[in-house]
Write an enzyme that holds these catalytic residues in place. Sequence first.
Site, PDB file in Angstrom:
ATOM      1  N   ILE A 272       0.845  -1.205   0.000  1.00  0.00           N
ATOM      2  CA  ILE A 272       0.000   0.000   0.000  1.00  0.00           C
ATOM      3  C   ILE A 272       0.881   1.256   0.000  1.00  0.00           C
ATOM      4  O   ILE A 272       0.631   2.217  -0.727  1.00  0.00           O
ATOM      5  CB  ILE A 272      -0.942   0.016   1.234  1.00  0.00           C
ATOM      6  CG1 ILE A 272      -1.808  -1.251   1.264  1.00  0.00           C
ATOM      7  CG2 ILE A 272      -1.811   1.268   1.229  1.00  0.00           C
ATOM      8  CD1 ILE A 272      -2.594  -1.439   2.560  1.00  0.00           C
TER       9      ILE A 272
ATOM     10  N   GLY B 239       9.144  -4.993   2.147  1.00  0.00           N
ATOM     11  CA  GLY B 239       9.058  -4.028   1.045  1.00  0.00           C
ATOM     12  C   GLY B 239      10.216  -4.185   0.077  1.00  0.00           C
ATOM     13  O   GLY B 239      11.211  -4.840   0.385  1.00  0.00           O
TER      14      GLY B 239
ATOM     15  N   ILE C   8      11.856   1.191  12.119  1.00  0.00           N
ATOM     16  CA  ILE C   8      11.134   2.219  12.904  1.00  0.00           C
ATOM     17  C   ILE C   8      11.426   2.093  14.401  1.00  0.00           C
ATOM     18  O   ILE C   8      11.075   2.980  15.171  1.00  0.00           O
ATOM     19  CB  ILE C   8       9.594   2.203  12.662  1.00  0.00           C
ATOM     20  CG1 ILE C   8       9.005   0.808  12.868  1.00  0.00           C
ATOM     21  CG2 ILE C   8       9.262   2.761  11.284  1.00  0.00           C
ATOM     22  CD1 ILE C   8       7.481   0.812  12.978  1.00  0.00           C
TER      23      ILE C   8
ATOM     24  N   LEU D 180       2.657   3.518   7.828  1.00  0.00           N
ATOM     25  CA  LEU D 180       2.175   2.238   7.273  1.00  0.00           C
ATOM     26  C   LEU D 180       3.075   1.064   7.639  1.00  0.00           C
ATOM     27  O   LEU D 180       2.667  -0.084   7.487  1.00  0.00           O
ATOM     28  CB  LEU D 180       2.071   2.318   5.739  1.00  0.00           C
ATOM     29  CG  LEU D 180       0.992   3.246   5.198  1.00  0.00           C
ATOM     30  CD1 LEU D 180       1.570   4.611   4.882  1.00  0.00           C
ATOM     31  CD2 LEU D 180       0.333   2.672   3.968  1.00  0.00           C
TER      32      LEU D 180
ATOM     33  N   TYR E 144      -2.200  -9.703  15.950  1.00  0.00           N
ATOM     34  CA  TYR E 144      -2.071  -8.601  14.985  1.00  0.00           C
ATOM     35  C   TYR E 144      -3.129  -7.524  15.261  1.00  0.00           C
ATOM     36  O   TYR E 144      -2.815  -6.330  15.368  1.00  0.00           O
ATOM     37  CB  TYR E 144      -2.203  -9.141  13.555  1.00  0.00           C
ATOM     38  CG  TYR E 144      -2.388  -8.069  12.510  1.00  0.00           C
ATOM     39  CD1 TYR E 144      -1.361  -7.186  12.192  1.00  0.00           C
ATOM     40  CD2 TYR E 144      -3.610  -7.935  11.831  1.00  0.00           C
ATOM     41  CE1 TYR E 144      -1.547  -6.190  11.232  1.00  0.00           C
ATOM     42  CE2 TYR E 144      -3.796  -6.948  10.881  1.00  0.00           C
ATOM     43  CZ  TYR E 144      -2.768  -6.073  10.588  1.00  0.00           C
ATOM     44  OH  TYR E 144      -2.953  -5.088   9.647  1.00  0.00           O
TER      45      TYR E 144
ATOM     46  N   VAL F 184      -5.118 -12.616   0.271  1.00  0.00           N
ATOM     47  CA  VAL F 184      -5.674 -13.789  -0.410  1.00  0.00           C
ATOM     48  C   VAL F 184      -5.805 -13.582  -1.919  1.00  0.00           C
ATOM     49  O   VAL F 184      -5.589 -14.515  -2.699  1.00  0.00           O
ATOM     50  CB  VAL F 184      -7.024 -14.182   0.260  1.00  0.00           C
ATOM     51  CG1 VAL F 184      -8.066 -13.088   0.112  1.00  0.00           C
ATOM     52  CG2 VAL F 184      -7.561 -15.478  -0.267  1.00  0.00           C
TER      53      VAL F 184
END
Length: 308
Positions: free
Chosen positions: A12, A36, A52, A72, A141, A184
């Site tokens: 994203i 990423g 981070i 993100l 999560y 998925v």
Amino acid sequence: MRVLLTGGAGFIGSHLTDALVAAGHAVTVVDDLSTGRREQVPPGAHLVAMDILDPALTVLVVEQAPEAVFHLAAHASVSESVREPEHDARVNVLGTLNLLRACAAAGVGRFVFSSTGGALYGEPHTLPCDERHPIRPLSPYGASKASGEAYVHALAAQSGMDAVILRYANVYGPRQDPAGEAGVVAIFAARMLAGEPVTIFGDGEQQRDFVYVADVVDANLRSLEAGESGVYNVGTGVGTSVNELFASLARATGYALDPRHAPSRSGDVQRVWLDASAAHRELDWAPRTPLEAGIGATVESLRTGRVR
Ligand code: NAD
């Protein structure tokens, strides 16, 4: 504007980076490249490969002095969080806290947090589920994202930052990692294109709200200009079963095999779709991409293998 994004090399985040660069903002991406990919970051953005959790994050954020920060970067997999809840909590809770403290030190004006609507509410007792629904995550999560939200509220209140929290449904689209454990649509599509067997966990009647990545990017862009702080679901309001999704993807890829079935996974919600009327009202946001069109674009990108 000067803008800083964490997770901008991911699925994203890289689409959001593209849009921010295209809109003329000066963009810094912080990403440790754990999931990423460097090549997903457009040349117009400045990529800093950093965790981070790194104490040096404050120095970087103060130096860059962004007016807005989009957060993100996360460990973003329900099933991995069940296996490794400590790692999930370190990145999603302590990483978020480290970033928030850096933003407070740098005097950042606006913080936009990517949260989850799919894993936050647990098994919703009302559908579509709105933001007032109790928060009862079924997975580590979901718990870590709920905790991240709480720290956003607390540190934004202390430091006078505006805070926008976006709770996404199941996001899908080009660049989602088909080798990952989340996503998925990408997983099924890649296996179908390769002619490999596809496994559905449970009976496939579990329903999810699938929102296209460009629509999620649009919600983020609108959050830059939103008047004040707010919490918004970002979804289509429509539940699609995994069996229906399988059928749509099979049509788009020309796949003729039947699915295999395996037991349901721990931490997964059975039925969730989101009421996004607050985002309609306050951000003037609405999802624009029908599922068939989004699936077509996703399959096409996997077929060509192009990153951009
Ligand atoms: P992704 O894994 O593609 O992106 C996450 C990015 O964060 C990756 O580029 C990764 O390298 C980076 N990252 C991970 N840990 C890091 C760390 N410690 N320091 C710096 N960078 C780190 O995932 P995504 O699907 O693009 O998700 C982006 C955000 O949206 C996440 O916060 C996730 O929780 C949220 N979200 C995603 C979905 C979805 O369906 N994909 C749904 C709801 C919420």
